[in-house]
Scaffold this motif. Structure first.
Motif, PDB file in Angstrom:
ATOM      1  N   ALA A 235       0.835  -1.211   0.000  1.00 33.89           N
ATOM      2  CA  ALA A 235       0.000   0.000   0.000  1.00 33.89           C
ATOM      3  C   ALA A 235       0.867   1.258   0.000  1.00 33.89           C
ATOM      4  CB  ALA A 235      -0.923  -0.002   1.220  1.00 33.89           C
ATOM      5  N   ASP A 236       1.937   1.239   0.790  1.00 38.84           N
ATOM      6  CA  ASP A 236       2.866   2.386   0.828  1.00 38.84           C
ATOM      7  C   ASP A 236       3.648   2.486  -0.484  1.00 38.84           C
ATOM      8  OD1 ASP A 236       2.056   2.924   3.393  1.00 38.84           O
ATOM      9  OD2 ASP A 236       3.821   2.032   4.359  1.00 38.84           O
TER      10      ASP A 236
ATOM     11  N   GLU B 254       2.366   4.034  -3.884  1.00 44.66           N
ATOM     12  CA  GLU B 254       2.201   5.487  -3.922  1.00 44.66           C
ATOM     13  C   GLU B 254       3.508   6.217  -4.250  1.00 44.66           C
ATOM     14  OE1 GLU B 254       0.198   6.698  -0.332  1.00 44.66           O
ATOM     15  OE2 GLU B 254      -1.723   6.098  -1.192  1.00 44.66           O
TER      16      GLU B 254
ATOM     17  N   ILE C 188      -7.223  -2.781  -0.431  1.00 41.67           N
ATOM     18  CA  ILE C 188      -6.287  -1.648  -0.289  1.00 41.67           C
ATOM     19  C   ILE C 188      -6.232  -0.827  -1.575  1.00 41.67           C
ATOM     20  CG2 ILE C 188      -3.854  -2.122  -0.891  1.00 41.67           C
ATOM     21  CD1 ILE C 188      -4.361  -1.966   2.590  1.00 41.67           C
ATOM     22  N   LEU C 189      -6.200  -1.490  -2.737  1.00 35.90           N
ATOM     23  CA  LEU C 189      -6.143  -0.781  -4.014  1.00 35.90           C
ATOM     24  C   LEU C 189      -7.450  -0.030  -4.275  1.00 35.90           C
ATOM     25  CD1 LEU C 189      -4.256  -3.311  -6.338  1.00 35.90           C
ATOM     26  CD2 LEU C 189      -3.332  -1.267  -5.235  1.00 35.90           C
TER      27      LEU C 189
ATOM     28  N   LYS D  84      -7.537   3.212  -2.736  1.00 37.94           N
ATOM     29  CA  LYS D  84      -6.656   4.167  -3.415  1.00 37.94           C
ATOM     30  C   LYS D  84      -7.161   4.493  -4.832  1.00 37.94           C
ATOM     31  CE  LYS D  84      -2.547   2.552  -0.968  1.00 37.94           C
ATOM     32  NZ  LYS D  84      -2.313   3.781  -0.204  1.00 37.94           N
TER      33      LYS D  84
END
Length: 197
Positions: A69-70, A73, A99-100, A103
């Protein structure tokens, strides 16, 4: 282009990843590399992972997915990324989707390199012979026993991930037993259609 490459050990995922990285100018995200980088950088996730690894335990799905997740980005992922060797389980695939989704990102394609295990073993043995003939050291896991245990682990844990993506209508299967150029051409043709759609 956000891609997931699936396939058992020795199927050629590394070879195809390297080619796709160049073609789309996107990074390949390795969870092992990410873990080491996070520990080195002493990020909050890295510190959590370090504590678990120093106890000799496996890092949880939550931490691995958090690292991804980090990582997605970061500026080099702006055009996309390739996940090779992840997700390894259906639980990881589900967590990755969540998670995607948060985002506002989607996986563009899930490509599985499907191979014949017997032929794969013969391919691995040939590679070992070529490595020895060239005077290079042989990887410690390049033997029939290690291969069988890696295949067993793959069948148990990772093969259900293929079914997960197939059920979601996202899985595209490529014949991984074809030669490298043919495999590349099949992947290219499929992605070309994806981009045009």
């Amino acid at each position: 282009m956000r891609l997931i490459l699936l396939g058992p050990p020795g199927a050629g995922k590394g070879t195809q990843s390297a080619r796709l990285m160049q073609r789309f100018d996107i990074p390949q995200l390795s969870t092992g590399d990410m873990l080491r980088a996070a520990v080195k950088a002493q990020t909050p996730m890295g510190l959590q992972a370090q504590a678990i690894m120093s106890d000799g335990k496996l890092v949880s799905d939550e931490i691995v997915v958090g690292l991804i997740a980090d990582r997605v980005e970061q500026p080099d992922c702006a055009k996309g990324f390739i996940l090779d060797g992840f997700p390894r389980t259906v639980a990881q695939a589900t967590a990755l989707n969540t998670i995607l989704h948060k985002k506002h990102m989607d996986i563009d394609a899930v490509i599985e390199l499907r191979v014949d295990e017997t032929a794969l073993l013969a391919r691995m043995e040939k590679r070992v012979q070529q490595t020895i003939a060239a005077g290079h050291p042989v990887r410690s896991d390049d033997n029939a026993e290690a291969f069988h245990s890696r295949m067993e682990a793959y069948r148990e844990m990772t093969a259900p991930v293929s079914a997960f993506y197939a059920d979601a209508g996202q899985l595209h299967v490529v014949d991984g037993m074809a030669n490298i150029e043919e495999v590349s051409a099949s992947i290219d043709a499929f992605l070309k259609e994806k981009i045009a759609a």
